[in-house]
Design a protein around this motif. Sequence first.
Motif, short mmCIF file in Angstrom:
data_model
loop_
_atom_site.label_atom_id
_atom_site.label_comp_id
_atom_site.label_asym_id
_atom_site.label_seq_id
_atom_site.Cartn_x
_atom_site.Cartn_y
_atom_site.Cartn_z
N MET A 1 0.83 -1.17 0.00
CA MET A 1 0.00 0.00 0.00
C MET A 1 0.89 1.24 0.00
SD MET A 1 -3.14 0.91 2.46
CE MET A 1 -4.44 1.05 1.27
N GLU A 2 0.52 2.25 -0.75
CA GLU A 2 1.28 3.50 -0.88
C GLU A 2 1.16 4.34 0.39
OE1 GLU A 2 3.12 4.63 -3.56
OE2 GLU A 2 2.83 2.64 -4.42
N ARG A 3 2.19 5.13 0.63
CA ARG A 3 2.19 6.00 1.81
C ARG A 3 1.06 7.03 1.74
NH1 ARG A 3 8.51 7.28 3.16
NH2 ARG A 3 9.07 5.13 3.57
N SER A 4 0.82 7.55 0.53
CA SER A 4 -0.24 8.56 0.39
C SER A 4 -1.60 7.96 0.76
CB SER A 4 -0.27 9.11 -1.03
OG SER A 4 -0.53 8.08 -1.96
N GLU A 5 -1.81 6.69 0.48
CA GLU A 5 -3.08 6.04 0.84
C GLU A 5 -3.19 5.89 2.36
OE1 GLU A 5 -2.49 2.54 -1.52
OE2 GLU A 5 -3.72 3.32 -3.16
N ILE A 6 -2.07 5.54 3.00
CA ILE A 6 -2.05 5.41 4.46
C ILE A 6 -2.35 6.77 5.10
CG2 ILE A 6 -0.58 4.93 6.47
CD1 ILE A 6 -1.40 2.43 4.98
N ARG A 7 -1.77 7.84 4.54
CA ARG A 7 -2.02 9.18 5.07
C ARG A 7 -3.48 9.59 4.89
NH1 ARG A 7 3.44 11.36 2.27
NH2 ARG A 7 4.85 10.25 3.64
N THR A 8 -4.06 9.18 3.79
CA THR A 8 -5.48 9.48 3.56
C THR A 8 -6.33 8.79 4.61
OG1 THR A 8 -5.05 9.65 1.20
CG2 THR A 8 -7.33 9.39 1.86
N ILE A 9 -6.00 7.55 4.93
CA ILE A 9 -6.73 6.82 5.97
C ILE A 9 -6.55 7.52 7.32
CG2 ILE A 9 -6.79 4.65 7.28
CD1 ILE A 9 -6.03 3.25 4.61
N MET A 10 -5.29 7.97 7.61
CA MET A 10 -5.05 8.68 8.87
C MET A 10 -5.93 9.92 8.96
SD MET A 10 -0.96 8.83 9.41
CE MET A 10 0.07 7.51 8.86
N LYS A 11 -6.01 10.64 7.85
CA LYS A 11 -6.73 11.91 7.86
C LYS A 11 -8.24 11.71 8.00
CE LYS A 11 -7.67 15.90 4.90
NZ LYS A 11 -7.38 16.52 3.61
N TYR A 12 -8.83 10.94 7.07
CA TYR A 12 -10.29 10.86 7.00
C TYR A 12 -10.90 9.85 7.96
CZ TYR A 12 -9.92 13.81 2.91
OH TYR A 12 -9.65 14.86 2.07
N ASN A 13 -10.31 8.65 7.99
CA ASN A 13 -10.92 7.59 8.80
C ASN A 13 -10.58 7.70 10.28
OD1 ASN A 13 -11.87 6.70 6.41
ND2 ASN A 13 -10.66 4.83 6.33
N GLU A 14 -9.50 8.37 10.60
CA GLU A 14 -9.08 8.36 12.00
C GLU A 14 -9.04 9.77 12.62
OE1 GLU A 14 -8.71 5.50 13.54
OE2 GLU A 14 -8.82 4.24 11.77
N PHE A 15 -8.28 10.70 12.03
CA PHE A 15 -8.14 12.03 12.63
C PHE A 15 -9.47 12.76 12.71
CE2 PHE A 15 -7.44 16.64 12.24
CZ PHE A 15 -6.71 16.86 13.40
N LEU A 16 -10.20 12.80 11.61
CA LEU A 16 -11.46 13.54 11.59
C LEU A 16 -12.54 12.88 12.46
CD1 LEU A 16 -11.56 14.64 7.85
CD2 LEU A 16 -10.92 16.00 9.85
N ARG A 17 -12.38 11.61 12.75
CA ARG A 17 -13.31 10.92 13.66
C ARG A 17 -12.93 11.12 15.12
NH1 ARG A 17 -13.64 4.88 11.76
NH2 ARG A 17 -13.08 4.82 13.94
N GLY A 18 -11.70 11.64 15.37
CA GLY A 18 -11.28 11.88 16.75
C GLY A 18 -10.54 10.73 17.39
N THR A 19 -10.05 9.79 16.62
CA THR A 19 -9.29 8.66 17.16
C THR A 19 -7.91 9.14 17.62
OG1 THR A 19 -10.40 7.29 15.51
CG2 THR A 19 -8.55 6.30 16.65
N THR A 20 -7.36 8.54 18.64
CA THR A 20 -6.03 8.91 19.12
C THR A 20 -4.96 8.36 18.17
OG1 THR A 20 -5.78 6.93 20.47
CG2 THR A 20 -6.81 8.85 21.52
#
Length: 166
Positions: A1-20
């Motif tokens: 998996m590409e780093r940009s895809e991992i960063r997208t997951i960090m941003k949308y699926n985790e950070f914006l949901r409030g996950t630590t």
Amino acid sequence: MERSEIRTIMKYNEFLRGTTASQTARNINSVFGCSVTTQQTVSNWFAKFRTGNFNLTNEPRGRPESKVSNDDLKVTIESDPSQSAYELSLRFGVSKQTILTHLAEIGKVKKLDKWVPQELNEKQKQTRLEAYLMLLSRHKSDPFLNRIITCDEKWIQYDNRKCSAQ
């Protein structure tokens, strides 16, 4: 998996949901493999997101472009070859080491408090040849070469004659 895809997951699926950050790292590693990301990496990206910067590309890294042009430095040195590296660093607004690096790139070395070309021109080569021949002819009549110490093109005559004790 590409780093940009991992960063997208960090941003949308985790950070914006409030996950630590630690929970995000565990979630990503459990789905995509145990060494895809670390808690520190996620923490760094979350800190960037908190400042409002949601750009997912890496910032340029490495040393910044030097403010010293070799051509400008060469003109400055040729106008006044007695300037020190410290004075040049103040003039150009960079460190002394940067000036020394650029001086090496343009082939200048400091000799007898002047910046001179590292390579000898034909006149300098001829002058040295004449000096060497004169010294060799003098050595035939009065051996003295064993009393000379040379170091970085500077000659020092070492004469350790002891006075005879009477």
